[in-house]
Design an enzyme around this catalytic site. Sequence first.
Site, PDB file in Angstrom:
ATOM      1  N   ARG A   9     -33.372  79.827  -8.218  1.00  0.00           N
ATOM      2  CA  ARG A   9     -33.538  80.906  -9.198  1.00  0.00           C
ATOM      3  C   ARG A   9     -32.391  80.966 -10.212  1.00  0.00           C
ATOM      4  O   ARG A   9     -32.473  81.701 -11.186  1.00  0.00           O
ATOM      5  CB  ARG A   9     -33.728  82.237  -8.486  1.00  0.00           C
ATOM      6  CG  ARG A   9     -35.093  82.286  -7.782  1.00  0.00           C
ATOM      7  CD  ARG A   9     -35.401  83.602  -7.109  1.00  0.00           C
ATOM      8  NE  ARG A   9     -35.130  84.746  -7.945  1.00  0.00           N
ATOM      9  CZ  ARG A   9     -34.499  85.834  -7.527  1.00  0.00           C
ATOM     10  NH1 ARG A   9     -34.069  85.936  -6.289  1.00  0.00           N
ATOM     11  NH2 ARG A   9     -34.285  86.844  -8.348  1.00  0.00           N
ATOM     12  N   ASN A  10     -31.328  80.209  -9.976  1.00  0.00           N
ATOM     13  CA  ASN A  10     -30.269  80.155 -10.984  1.00  0.00           C
ATOM     14  C   ASN A  10     -30.802  79.368 -12.175  1.00  0.00           C
ATOM     15  O   ASN A  10     -31.424  78.325 -12.017  1.00  0.00           O
ATOM     16  CB  ASN A  10     -29.010  79.504 -10.429  1.00  0.00           C
ATOM     17  CG  ASN A  10     -27.834  79.663 -11.365  1.00  0.00           C
ATOM     18  OD1 ASN A  10     -27.841  79.133 -12.466  1.00  0.00           O
ATOM     19  ND2 ASN A  10     -26.841  80.413 -10.941  1.00  0.00           N
ATOM     20  N   GLN A  11     -30.548  79.856 -13.374  1.00  0.00           N
ATOM     21  CA  GLN A  11     -31.146  79.283 -14.578  1.00  0.00           C
ATOM     22  C   GLN A  11     -30.252  78.273 -15.296  1.00  0.00           C
ATOM     23  O   GLN A  11     -30.598  77.810 -16.383  1.00  0.00           O
ATOM     24  CB  GLN A  11     -31.523  80.417 -15.542  1.00  0.00           C
ATOM     25  CG  GLN A  11     -32.551  81.355 -14.938  1.00  0.00           C
ATOM     26  CD  GLN A  11     -32.744  82.613 -15.752  1.00  0.00           C
ATOM     27  OE1 GLN A  11     -31.787  83.190 -16.271  1.00  0.00           O
ATOM     28  NE2 GLN A  11     -33.981  83.060 -15.858  1.00  0.00           N
TER      29      GLN A  11
END
Length: 161
Positions: A37-39
């Site tokens: 979920r880290n972009q």
Amino acid sequence: MLESFKPIVDENSKILVLGSMPGEESLRQNQYYAFKRNQFWDIIYKVFDSEKSDEYEEKVKFLRENKIALWDVIYKCNREGSLDSNIKDEIPNDIFNLLNKYPNINYILFNGGKAEKSFKKHFGFKLPYNIEFYRMPSTSPAYTIKLKEKLKDWMIIKTLL
């Protein structure tokens, strides 16, 4: 104590992106920004209008090809979970040595407020180098503004190169 990774950097690097400290999933996989979920990787590839690779080695190669170095301000710390707000007893990485070794780095981009705050605490902003600093919106899912909004700020990479 948790320990961060070695930097991704080479003699062609012009921009140094500094995070605070890898999260639990990144430490488990021994990869920068491994939490799905880290972009970070989405943003970096979108900056260059490229399709994101799922292979970590390809991601590292992509950074190098685009003259981007990656590291963390914090070398060691204690932390429960992955939140920056839980970081205690931080010991910084030797960023001065890195900048001495790689003099083509002219820009430091902080990936979020904790990276900037820790850098200021340990080093200040008056360095013996000609460096420009930019605080970027964190790529962490804990920083809940939309990807499109984050990307607008991260597009400065194209201007700096």
